[in-house]
Design a protein around this motif. Structure first.
Motif, PDB file in Angstrom:
ATOM      1  N   SER A 187     -10.114   8.567   0.127  1.00  0.00           N
ATOM      2  CA  SER A 187     -10.163   6.879  -0.393  1.00  0.00           C
ATOM      3  C   SER A 187     -10.461   7.434  -1.829  1.00  0.00           C
ATOM      4  N   ASN A 188     -10.237   7.970  -2.230  1.00  0.00           N
ATOM      5  CA  ASN A 188     -11.057   8.148  -3.727  1.00  0.00           C
ATOM      6  C   ASN A 188      -8.830   8.752  -4.515  1.00  0.00           C
ATOM      7  N   TRP A 189      -8.634   8.852  -3.812  1.00  0.00           N
ATOM      8  CA  TRP A 189      -6.891   8.850  -3.751  1.00  0.00           C
ATOM      9  C   TRP A 189      -5.930   7.342  -4.585  1.00  0.00           C
ATOM     10  N   THR A 190      -5.173   7.483  -5.344  1.00  0.00           N
ATOM     11  CA  THR A 190      -4.484   6.155  -5.394  1.00  0.00           C
ATOM     12  C   THR A 190      -3.015   6.767  -4.958  1.00  0.00           C
ATOM     13  N   GLU A 191      -2.391   5.756  -5.345  1.00  0.00           N
ATOM     14  CA  GLU A 191      -0.884   6.046  -4.297  1.00  0.00           C
ATOM     15  C   GLU A 191      -0.257   7.146  -5.858  1.00  0.00           C
ATOM     16  N   LEU A 192      -1.160   6.906  -6.426  1.00  0.00           N
ATOM     17  CA  LEU A 192       0.236   7.455  -7.886  1.00  0.00           C
ATOM     18  C   LEU A 192      -0.566   9.075  -7.617  1.00  0.00           C
ATOM     19  N   ASP A 193      -1.197   8.739  -7.043  1.00  0.00           N
ATOM     20  CA  ASP A 193      -2.416  10.665  -6.843  1.00  0.00           C
ATOM     21  C   ASP A 193      -1.363  11.490  -5.767  1.00  0.00           C
ATOM     22  N   VAL A 194      -1.346  10.461  -4.462  1.00  0.00           N
ATOM     23  CA  VAL A 194      -0.585  10.488  -3.372  1.00  0.00           C
ATOM     24  C   VAL A 194       0.693  10.855  -3.918  1.00  0.00           C
ATOM     25  N   TRP A 195       1.747  10.830  -3.985  1.00  0.00           N
ATOM     26  CA  TRP A 195       2.775  11.008  -4.532  1.00  0.00           C
ATOM     27  C   TRP A 195       3.429  11.867  -6.143  1.00  0.00           C
ATOM     28  N   HIS A 196       1.844  12.587  -6.964  1.00  0.00           N
ATOM     29  CA  HIS A 196       2.080  13.405  -7.237  1.00  0.00           C
ATOM     30  C   HIS A 196       1.620  15.155  -6.707  1.00  0.00           C
ATOM     31  N   TYR A 197       0.797  14.051  -5.336  1.00  0.00           N
ATOM     32  CA  TYR A 197       0.447  15.487  -4.494  1.00  0.00           C
ATOM     33  C   TYR A 197       1.724  16.196  -3.861  1.00  0.00           C
ATOM     34  N   ILE A 198       2.578  14.880  -3.128  1.00  0.00           N
ATOM     35  CA  ILE A 198       3.123  15.941  -2.375  1.00  0.00           C
ATOM     36  C   ILE A 198       5.020  16.313  -3.002  1.00  0.00           C
ATOM     37  N   GLU A 199       4.755  16.344  -4.241  1.00  0.00           N
ATOM     38  CA  GLU A 199       5.462  16.710  -5.399  1.00  0.00           C
ATOM     39  C   GLU A 199       5.187  17.818  -5.550  1.00  0.00           C
ATOM     40  N   ARG A 200       3.701  18.217  -5.560  1.00  0.00           N
ATOM     41  CA  ARG A 200       3.663  19.534  -5.982  1.00  0.00           C
ATOM     42  C   ARG A 200       3.722  20.904  -5.264  1.00  0.00           C
ATOM     43  N   VAL A 230       6.027   3.793  -9.206  1.00  0.00           N
ATOM     44  CA  VAL A 230       5.232   3.634  -8.830  1.00  0.00           C
ATOM     45  C   VAL A 230       3.792   3.388 -10.027  1.00  0.00           C
ATOM     46  N   ALA A 231       4.162   4.631 -10.989  1.00  0.00           N
ATOM     47  CA  ALA A 231       3.856   4.301 -12.744  1.00  0.00           C
ATOM     48  C   ALA A 231       3.607   3.043 -12.712  1.00  0.00           C
ATOM     49  N   ALA A 232       4.689   2.005 -13.124  1.00  0.00           N
ATOM     50  CA  ALA A 232       5.226   0.077 -13.352  1.00  0.00           C
ATOM     51  C   ALA A 232       5.097  -0.078 -12.340  1.00  0.00           C
ATOM     52  N   SER A 233       4.032  -0.593 -11.868  1.00  0.00           N
ATOM     53  CA  SER A 233       4.123  -1.497 -10.457  1.00  0.00           C
ATOM     54  C   SER A 233       2.573  -1.993 -10.987  1.00  0.00           C
ATOM     55  N   ARG A 234       2.627  -3.359 -10.742  1.00  0.00           N
ATOM     56  CA  ARG A 234       1.244  -3.623 -10.829  1.00  0.00           C
ATOM     57  C   ARG A 234       0.774  -4.451  -8.907  1.00  0.00           C
ATOM     58  N   LEU A 235       1.423  -4.049  -8.505  1.00  0.00           N
ATOM     59  CA  LEU A 235       0.725  -4.277  -7.220  1.00  0.00           C
ATOM     60  C   LEU A 235       0.788  -3.137  -5.992  1.00  0.00           C
ATOM     61  N   THR A 236      -0.156  -3.239  -5.075  1.00  0.00           N
ATOM     62  CA  THR A 236      -0.359  -2.378  -4.550  1.00  0.00           C
ATOM     63  C   THR A 236       0.533  -2.672  -3.220  1.00  0.00           C
ATOM     64  N   GLU A 237       0.998  -0.958  -3.131  1.00  0.00           N
ATOM     65  CA  GLU A 237       2.179  -1.391  -2.036  1.00  0.00           C
ATOM     66  C   GLU A 237       1.662  -2.081  -0.453  1.00  0.00           C
ATOM     67  N   ARG A 238       0.454  -2.362  -0.175  1.00  0.00           N
ATOM     68  CA  ARG A 238       0.139  -3.607   1.360  1.00  0.00           C
ATOM     69  C   ARG A 238       0.037  -4.807   0.887  1.00  0.00           C
ATOM     70  N   GLY A 239      -0.062  -4.874  -0.588  1.00  0.00           N
ATOM     71  CA  GLY A 239      -0.124  -6.532  -1.703  1.00  0.00           C
ATOM     72  C   GLY A 239       1.556  -6.822  -1.441  1.00  0.00           C
ATOM     73  N   ALA A 240       2.313  -5.927  -1.825  1.00  0.00           N
ATOM     74  CA  ALA A 240       3.670  -5.881  -1.621  1.00  0.00           C
ATOM     75  C   ALA A 240       4.442  -6.593  -0.635  1.00  0.00           C
ATOM     76  N   THR A 241       3.944  -5.459   0.613  1.00  0.00           N
ATOM     77  CA  THR A 241       4.883  -5.410   1.449  1.00  0.00           C
ATOM     78  C   THR A 241       3.721  -5.642   2.598  1.00  0.00           C
ATOM     79  N   ARG A 242       2.944  -5.686   2.947  1.00  0.00           N
ATOM     80  CA  ARG A 242       2.748  -5.930   4.208  1.00  0.00           C
ATOM     81  C   ARG A 242       1.690  -8.163   4.334  1.00  0.00           C
ATOM     82  N   ALA A 243       3.060  -8.531   5.202  1.00  0.00           N
ATOM     83  CA  ALA A 243       2.647  -9.386   5.402  1.00  0.00           C
ATOM     84  C   ALA A 243       1.316 -10.294   6.504  1.00  0.00           C
TER      85      ALA A 243
END
Length: 302
Positions: free
Chosen positions: A187-200, A271-284
């Motif tokens: 719940s408290n993660w952001t998309e950027l957190d997810v990717w930083h953790y995937i990298e780590r 992702v850091a430069a994006s101003r749209l959430t992933e769902r807002g950008a890609t989910r019809a």
């Protein structure tokens, strides 16, 4: 250096919270299950569950509601992960509900909204009392309202007025017979957190999340792929583009984004430069109405 330490501290705190939630559920509930599709959030969820109980096996089954319109790369990855970790996967195929008349195909061809009935039927059939999901508050406004422990009534419906306070990391899992609790450790993660953790953690994901060549067509401002869900329609031309997916789901309503991000570092910068959430950008499916997600959650959706 200070920025790196801040990211590390944040990821450590998020990981600790998620592991605490998994262990709380294991102690409070009889038959939990993890929703697992092979997408990045559910893969992260499984990674955290493995950490929470290591070296013991994950004490929960996995459940996937398969629309039949999923991307083949993601289904292959799902099955690979399940086999590697020796996990038990229950699959509810939406096609079976269509074949026996419990559901009907929608005129627009999308099956994403059709997942609710198979999900609720599966929860009832297997008597699951806690259902882990990979939803995050930064994805969408309705998800931002939901607690980490989200009570669902006997019909699987979300009732915002029955949300419980969650102070000092204390979670209330009480529920009546027939009810269940949805649990959201991310719940408290952001998309950027997810990717930083995937990298780590060097977590493997389906290659669909990284830049690749794909035949796509433009509809309502989104790049959609050709598949068994139909399309392109008259006037919609297939074009080969370098794209990637920020989120994956039913192929009929999940769009790709133009991208050259071929590595995790590239994705993090994008992702850091994006101003749209992933769902807002890609989910019809989230564009059907202003309250599309909240309406579906009230019906029992994820």
């Amino acid at each position: 250096m200070a920025e790196t330490l801040a990211v590390t501290d944040n990821l450590d705190a998020l990981e600790s919270e998620a592991i605490h939630i998994f262990r709380e559920v294991a102690g409070e509930f009889d038959r939990p299950v993890i929703l697992f599709s092979g997408g990045k959030d559910s893969t992260l969820l499984l990674h955290l569950a493995i950490k929470a109980f290591w070296p013991a096996p994950v004490p929960f089954a996995l459940l996937h509601v398969d629309t039949g319109h999923n991307f083949p790369e993601v289904i292959e990855f799902r099955d690979k992960v399940v086999a590697e970790h020796g996990l038990r996967l229950e699959v509810a195929h939406v096609q079976e509900w269509i074949d026996d008349g419990r559901l009907q195909e929608r005129p627009d061809g999308t099956r994403n909204p059709l997942q609710t009935v198979p999900l609720l039927d599966s929860i009832t059939a297997h008597k699951f009392d806690a259902v882990f999901g990979g939803g995050r508050r930064d994805e969408e406004r309705a998800r931002a309202k939901e607690r980490i422990f989200s009570l669902r009534n006997a019909f699987g419906q979300w009732e915002p007025r029955r949300q419980r306070p969650e102070l000092w990391n204390l979670y209330n899992g009480r529920h009546r017979p027939g009810e269940h609790v949805r649990v959201f450790p991310l719940s408290n993660w952001t998309e950027l957190d997810v990717w930083h953790y995937i990298e780590r953690e060097t977590i493997e994901l389906p290659q669909i999340y990284y830049a690749h060549q794909r035949e796509v067509y433009l509809r309502d401002g989104m790049w959609l792929a050709e598949g068994p869900w139909g399309g392109p329609r008259d006037g919609e031309a297939l074009i080969s583009k370098t794209v990637r997916y920020r989120t994956v789901g039913d192929g009929s309503c999940t769009g790709a984004v133009e991208s050259t991000a071929a590595t995790i570092a590239d994705v993090i910068a994008e992702v850091a430069a994006s101003r749209l959430t992933e769902r807002g950008a890609t989910r019809a499916d989230d564009r059907m109405s202003e309250a599309a997600m909240e309406d579906r959650k009230r019906e029992g959706y994820f």
